[in-house]
Design a protein around this motif. Structure first.
Motif, PDB file in Angstrom:
ATOM      1  N   GLY A  81      26.947  41.461  28.696  1.00 17.21           N
ATOM      2  CA  GLY A  81      26.387  41.203  29.996  1.00 17.21           C
ATOM      3  C   GLY A  81      26.295  39.784  30.474  1.00 17.21           C
ATOM      4  N   GLU A  82      26.757  38.824  29.706  1.00 16.38           N
ATOM      5  CA  GLU A  82      26.691  37.454  30.172  1.00 16.38           C
ATOM      6  C   GLU A  82      27.807  37.253  31.178  1.00 16.38           C
ATOM      7  N   THR A  83      27.429  37.087  32.422  1.00 15.77           N
ATOM      8  CA  THR A  83      28.420  36.907  33.470  1.00 15.77           C
ATOM      9  C   THR A  83      29.049  35.534  33.306  1.00 15.77           C
ATOM     10  N   PRO A  84      30.382  35.481  33.283  1.00 13.61           N
ATOM     11  CA  PRO A  84      31.028  34.176  33.144  1.00 13.61           C
ATOM     12  C   PRO A  84      30.783  33.321  34.381  1.00 13.61           C
ATOM     13  N   PRO A  85      30.985  32.005  34.273  1.00 19.01           N
ATOM     14  CA  PRO A  85      30.757  31.136  35.423  1.00 19.01           C
ATOM     15  C   PRO A  85      31.756  31.429  36.542  1.00 19.01           C
ATOM     16  N   ASP A  86      31.331  31.201  37.773  1.00 17.99           N
ATOM     17  CA  ASP A  86      32.187  31.424  38.942  1.00 17.99           C
ATOM     18  C   ASP A  86      32.995  30.153  39.192  1.00 17.99           C
ATOM     19  N   ASP A  87      33.944  29.889  38.287  1.00 16.00           N
ATOM     20  CA  ASP A  87      34.714  28.659  38.373  1.00 16.00           C
ATOM     21  C   ASP A  87      36.211  28.903  38.605  1.00 16.00           C
ATOM     22  N   GLY A  88      36.594  30.169  38.844  1.00 18.79           N
ATOM     23  CA  GLY A  88      37.989  30.482  39.122  1.00 18.79           C
ATOM     24  C   GLY A  88      38.876  30.547  37.899  1.00 18.79           C
ATOM     25  N   MET A  94      35.670  38.821  34.123  1.00 18.00           N
ATOM     26  CA  MET A  94      36.061  38.416  35.469  1.00 18.00           C
ATOM     27  C   MET A  94      36.788  39.550  36.183  1.00 18.00           C
ATOM     28  N   LYS A  95      36.579  39.626  37.491  1.00 16.29           N
ATOM     29  CA  LYS A  95      37.336  40.517  38.358  1.00 16.29           C
ATOM     30  C   LYS A  95      38.502  39.669  38.864  1.00 16.29           C
ATOM     31  N   VAL A  96      39.707  40.058  38.444  1.00 15.50           N
ATOM     32  CA  VAL A  96      40.893  39.238  38.702  1.00 15.50           C
ATOM     33  C   VAL A  96      41.777  39.927  39.742  1.00 15.50           C
ATOM     34  N   THR A  97      42.202  39.159  40.731  1.00 18.73           N
ATOM     35  CA  THR A  97      43.173  39.639  41.712  1.00 18.73           C
ATOM     36  C   THR A  97      44.459  38.871  41.471  1.00 18.73           C
ATOM     37  N   TYR A  98      45.568  39.622  41.359  1.00 18.13           N
ATOM     38  CA  TYR A  98      46.863  38.987  41.103  1.00 18.13           C
ATOM     39  C   TYR A  98      47.935  39.681  41.938  1.00 18.13           C
ATOM     40  N   LYS A  99      49.053  39.015  42.055  1.00 20.60           N
ATOM     41  CA  LYS A  99      50.224  39.628  42.681  1.00 20.60           C
ATOM     42  C   LYS A  99      51.446  39.120  41.943  1.00 20.60           C
ATOM     43  N   PHE A 100      52.498  39.902  41.997  1.00 19.85           N
ATOM     44  CA  PHE A 100      53.746  39.469  41.383  1.00 19.85           C
ATOM     45  C   PHE A 100      54.382  38.408  42.268  1.00 19.85           C
ATOM     46  N   ALA A 141      43.856  30.856  32.755  1.00 20.61           N
ATOM     47  CA  ALA A 141      44.557  30.460  33.979  1.00 20.61           C
ATOM     48  C   ALA A 141      43.527  30.259  35.095  1.00 20.61           C
ATOM     49  N   ASN A 142      43.909  29.483  36.072  1.00 16.20           N
ATOM     50  CA  ASN A 142      43.040  29.205  37.215  1.00 16.20           C
ATOM     51  C   ASN A 142      43.554  29.896  38.466  1.00 16.20           C
ATOM     52  N   LYS A 143      42.650  30.103  39.407  1.00 15.66           N
ATOM     53  CA  LYS A 143      43.020  30.641  40.711  1.00 15.66           C
ATOM     54  C   LYS A 143      44.167  29.789  41.262  1.00 15.66           C
ATOM     55  N   GLY A 144      45.252  30.455  41.695  1.00 15.15           N
ATOM     56  CA  GLY A 144      46.415  29.753  42.226  1.00 15.15           C
ATOM     57  C   GLY A 144      47.525  29.523  41.210  1.00 15.15           C
ATOM     58  N   ASP A 145      47.230  29.670  39.913  1.00  8.78           N
ATOM     59  CA  ASP A 145      48.252  29.471  38.874  1.00  8.78           C
ATOM     60  C   ASP A 145      49.278  30.591  38.884  1.00  8.78           C
ATOM     61  N   THR A 146      50.495  30.257  38.478  1.00 11.83           N
ATOM     62  CA  THR A 146      51.537  31.240  38.245  1.00 11.83           C
ATOM     63  C   THR A 146      51.715  31.351  36.738  1.00 11.83           C
ATOM     64  N   VAL A 160      50.916  35.607  40.150  1.00 13.51           N
ATOM     65  CA  VAL A 160      50.097  34.540  40.702  1.00 13.51           C
ATOM     66  C   VAL A 160      48.658  35.019  40.670  1.00 13.51           C
ATOM     67  N   ILE A 161      47.764  34.196  40.156  1.00 17.83           N
ATOM     68  CA  ILE A 161      46.339  34.519  40.159  1.00 17.83           C
ATOM     69  C   ILE A 161      45.822  34.226  41.569  1.00 17.83           C
ATOM     70  N   VAL A 162      45.506  35.273  42.325  1.00 19.53           N
ATOM     71  CA  VAL A 162      45.032  35.128  43.699  1.00 19.53           C
ATOM     72  C   VAL A 162      43.551  34.770  43.700  1.00 19.53           C
ATOM     73  N   ASP A 163      42.794  35.397  42.786  1.00 15.61           N
ATOM     74  CA  ASP A 163      41.357  35.148  42.731  1.00 15.61           C
ATOM     75  C   ASP A 163      40.813  35.556  41.378  1.00 15.61           C
ATOM     76  N   ALA A 164      39.743  34.947  40.946  1.00  9.82           N
ATOM     77  CA  ALA A 164      39.052  35.309  39.704  1.00  9.82           C
ATOM     78  C   ALA A 164      37.574  35.027  39.912  1.00  9.82           C
ATOM     79  N   VAL A 165      36.786  36.099  39.999  1.00 10.84           N
ATOM     80  CA  VAL A 165      35.345  35.971  40.222  1.00 10.84           C
ATOM     81  C   VAL A 165      34.597  36.785  39.180  1.00 10.84           C
ATOM     82  N   PRO A 166      33.378  36.402  38.854  1.00 15.50           N
ATOM     83  CA  PRO A 166      32.611  37.166  37.871  1.00 15.50           C
ATOM     84  C   PRO A 166      32.386  38.598  38.323  1.00 15.50           C
TER      85      PRO A 166
END
Length: 169
Positions: A81-88, A94-100, A141-146, A160-166
């Protein structure tokens, strides 16, 4: 934290941890005793070579013991249950949004990076484990990385990492 150490962790919500703990207690107690009793009863019937009930109960015992070992290992490595930091930065929890690479933004997909046992608590999100090919490739990886990774079919894919939020449940 190193990527290897990160992959050793299993991120679970408190609810998922509690459910898995309850399942483990049930398997180690009543379920184990029930299977042992069935094996004993089948053994008392005599010839074990042609005793289908005995062999079925032994097979069930093997599966039960395997699940017990899996749960014990997972709960030992759990980070609850330790939510990771909201640092991307992509990490378990983390809830990760990606696209090819080359896809439009509307083709992006979102998933929870965590233990697959989290699916019940993920609110309809797909759950990918950090040990999956995609999960292992994007940790750190960070938000925006390929990032490229090798898919199970042997092809190298780029995302491509579109977003990464806790993940907040």
């Amino acid at each position: 934290m190193t990527q290897a150490a990160e992959q050793g962790k299993v991120w679970l919500t408190q609810d998922a941890y509690d459910k898995l703990t309850q399942e483990l207690e049930d398997l180690k107690g009543p379920r184990r005793q029930e299977v042992i009793a069935r094996i004993s009863a089948a053994r008392d019937e005599g010839d074990l070579k042609e005793n289908g009930g005995y062999h079925a109960a032994r097979e069930e015992q093997g599966k039960l013991e395997g699940r017990i070992r899996q749960l014990e290992d997972m709960l030992r490595r759990a980070e609850v249950g330790e939510t990771p930091p909201d640092d991307g930065v992509v990490e378990p929890g983390m809830k990760v949004t990606y696209k090819f690479v080359g896809d439009d933004d509307d083709e992006a997909e979102t998933f929870l990076l965590g233990a697959r046992e989290m699916e019940d608590a993920a609110g309809g999100l797909k759950v990918y484990s950090p040990q999956s090919p995609l999960g292992a490739a994007i940790i750190g990886a960070n938000k925006g990385d390929t990032v490229s990774y090798e898919a199970p079919n042997g092809k190298t894919l780029e995302v491509v990492i579109v977003d990464a939020v806790p993940f907040t449940g």
